[in-house]
Scaffold this motif. Sequence first.
Motif, short mmCIF file in Angstrom:
data_model
loop_
_atom_site.label_atom_id
_atom_site.label_comp_id
_atom_site.label_asym_id
_atom_site.label_seq_id
_atom_site.Cartn_x
_atom_site.Cartn_y
_atom_site.Cartn_z
N GLN A 255 4.56 7.46 0.96
CA GLN A 255 5.39 7.65 -0.30
C GLN A 255 5.05 6.73 -1.38
O GLN A 255 4.28 5.88 -1.23
CB GLN A 255 6.90 7.23 -0.05
N SER A 256 5.45 6.88 -2.49
CA SER A 256 5.21 5.99 -3.67
C SER A 256 6.58 5.51 -4.33
O SER A 256 6.90 6.23 -5.41
CB SER A 256 4.39 6.80 -4.88
N PRO A 257 7.10 4.58 -3.67
CA PRO A 257 8.63 4.14 -4.02
C PRO A 257 8.61 3.24 -5.37
O PRO A 257 9.80 2.84 -5.60
CB PRO A 257 8.98 3.73 -2.70
N GLN A 258 7.71 3.07 -6.18
CA GLN A 258 7.67 2.03 -7.22
C GLN A 258 8.93 2.30 -8.26
O GLN A 258 9.34 1.30 -8.75
CB GLN A 258 6.46 1.74 -7.92
N ALA A 259 9.07 3.67 -8.37
CA ALA A 259 10.14 3.88 -9.46
C ALA A 259 11.52 3.41 -9.14
O ALA A 259 12.26 3.02 -10.01
CB ALA A 259 10.14 5.40 -10.04
N ARG B 4 0.57 16.47 -4.23
CA ARG B 4 -0.02 15.49 -5.10
C ARG B 4 -0.32 16.39 -6.36
O ARG B 4 -0.82 17.56 -6.42
CB ARG B 4 -1.37 14.83 -4.53
N PRO B 5 -0.01 15.78 -7.60
CA PRO B 5 -0.30 16.67 -8.78
C PRO B 5 -1.86 16.84 -8.66
O PRO B 5 -2.56 16.14 -8.42
CB PRO B 5 0.05 15.82 -9.79
N SER B 6 -2.21 18.07 -9.34
CA SER B 6 -3.50 18.43 -9.38
C SER B 6 -4.03 18.65 -10.82
O SER B 6 -3.42 18.60 -11.69
CB SER B 6 -3.85 19.69 -8.68
N GLU B 7 -5.60 18.66 -10.97
CA GLU B 7 -6.14 18.64 -12.19
C GLU B 7 -5.75 19.89 -12.79
O GLU B 7 -5.54 20.22 -14.12
CB GLU B 7 -7.60 18.88 -12.14
N GLN B 8 -5.61 21.25 -11.94
CA GLN B 8 -5.28 22.25 -12.50
C GLN B 8 -3.89 22.44 -12.98
O GLN B 8 -3.57 23.05 -14.02
CB GLN B 8 -5.16 23.48 -11.55
N GLN B 9 -2.80 21.79 -12.48
CA GLN B 9 -1.48 21.67 -13.15
C GLN B 9 -1.64 20.84 -14.39
O GLN B 9 -0.88 21.30 -15.21
CB GLN B 9 -0.56 20.64 -12.32
N PRO C 90 0.95 -1.41 -0.15
CA PRO C 90 -0.09 0.27 0.02
C PRO C 90 0.80 1.14 -0.11
O PRO C 90 1.84 1.42 0.79
CB PRO C 90 -0.81 -0.15 1.23
N VAL C 91 0.62 2.32 -0.69
CA VAL C 91 1.44 3.50 -0.98
C VAL C 91 0.54 4.69 -1.13
O VAL C 91 -0.85 4.40 -1.19
CB VAL C 91 2.28 3.19 -2.31
N GLY C 92 1.15 5.73 -1.23
CA GLY C 92 0.37 6.98 -1.67
C GLY C 92 0.06 7.96 -0.65
O GLY C 92 -0.03 7.42 0.57
N ILE C 93 0.02 9.22 -0.80
CA ILE C 93 -0.32 10.23 0.12
C ILE C 93 -2.02 10.12 0.21
O ILE C 93 -3.00 10.08 -0.41
CB ILE C 93 -0.18 11.76 -0.56
#
Length: 335
Positions: free
Chosen positions: A141-145, A319-324, A128-131
């Motif tokens: 964190q998201s350490p998959q890379a 976290r990246p947003s829709e506006q970005q 399980p990952v993510g903000i």
Amino acid sequence: MTTLSEGKVKVKTLTMRQAINEALSEEMERDTSTILFGEDVGKFGGVFGVTQGLHEKFGPRVFDTPIAETTIVAAALGMAITGGLRPIPELQFGDFVGVAFDEVFHKLGKWRWMHGGQMEIPVTLRLPVGIAGGAGPEHSQSPQAIFMHAPGLQIVVPSTPYDAKGLLKAAIRENNPVLFFEHKVLYDVKGEVPEEEYIIPLGKADVKREGSDVTIIATALQVHTALNAAKTLSEQGVEAEVIDPRTLAPLDMETILASVRKTGRVLIVHEEPKTGGCGAEIAAQIADEALFDLQAPIKRIGSPDVPIAQSIYLEQFYRPSEQQILDTVKELMEY
């Protein structure tokens, strides 16, 4: 594009939590060598409720472990290569894969090849990952890379209940190690899942939305952010194609490159830090194979390169947003 409607397939609506639970249950029923273990996965049903009811159904084949990530992964490896078992270990928070890094990076991924292919390593490590909800810098964190740099490991990152169930079943049946990353926010996301048996092969991307003007490649939770942005873009006269790689290793560059050559513009969005995230590798391969098909530079959106805040008010800015996405696509369309 994955479609389940039109009355051709009987479907039901599940959350991603329920879809993963179903996949685990069905695979444990199908194959008695399959076992599930980790921190609080037994009677408690997992800290996120994903394994609820499985201990009651399968008894000692679903059991709790100490808080000892190295031991959890090492035990899974030993069970796979000496006990004829098909283990599904869970690390309660994927961040702590770092504690077991040697067992994952070196042993899971390399031992079959170091021993002349004499052993199979059918281990599916759930992470399980993510903000989510102010869990702070060591639980968000998201350490998959990181593991894209580890030959021998397969990396799955589902974004929907349909994908989660089909990919998890494929991962469990795979005779080589799979890291299965589950974004915590997506556990409550609902979607259609076939009532009948199905498997999604590893290494096949999904075009979540077709478009002709720009390709948005997104993973995990950001697939949904990208789809929401694509709806807004469509109202503005820009048709975005949204691609979910679903697996980062193997990576389906054929589907990605076909889209890039069609649209000529690319945006890659993920929750991992921008530097060294999966978008960096995807961008590099696009540059290698389709540079002269591009009408604009390749753009990436990721989290900032700083530890994730504990504050639920501050973490939303990571976290990246829709506006970005909207702003970056506008920039791409101006080339």
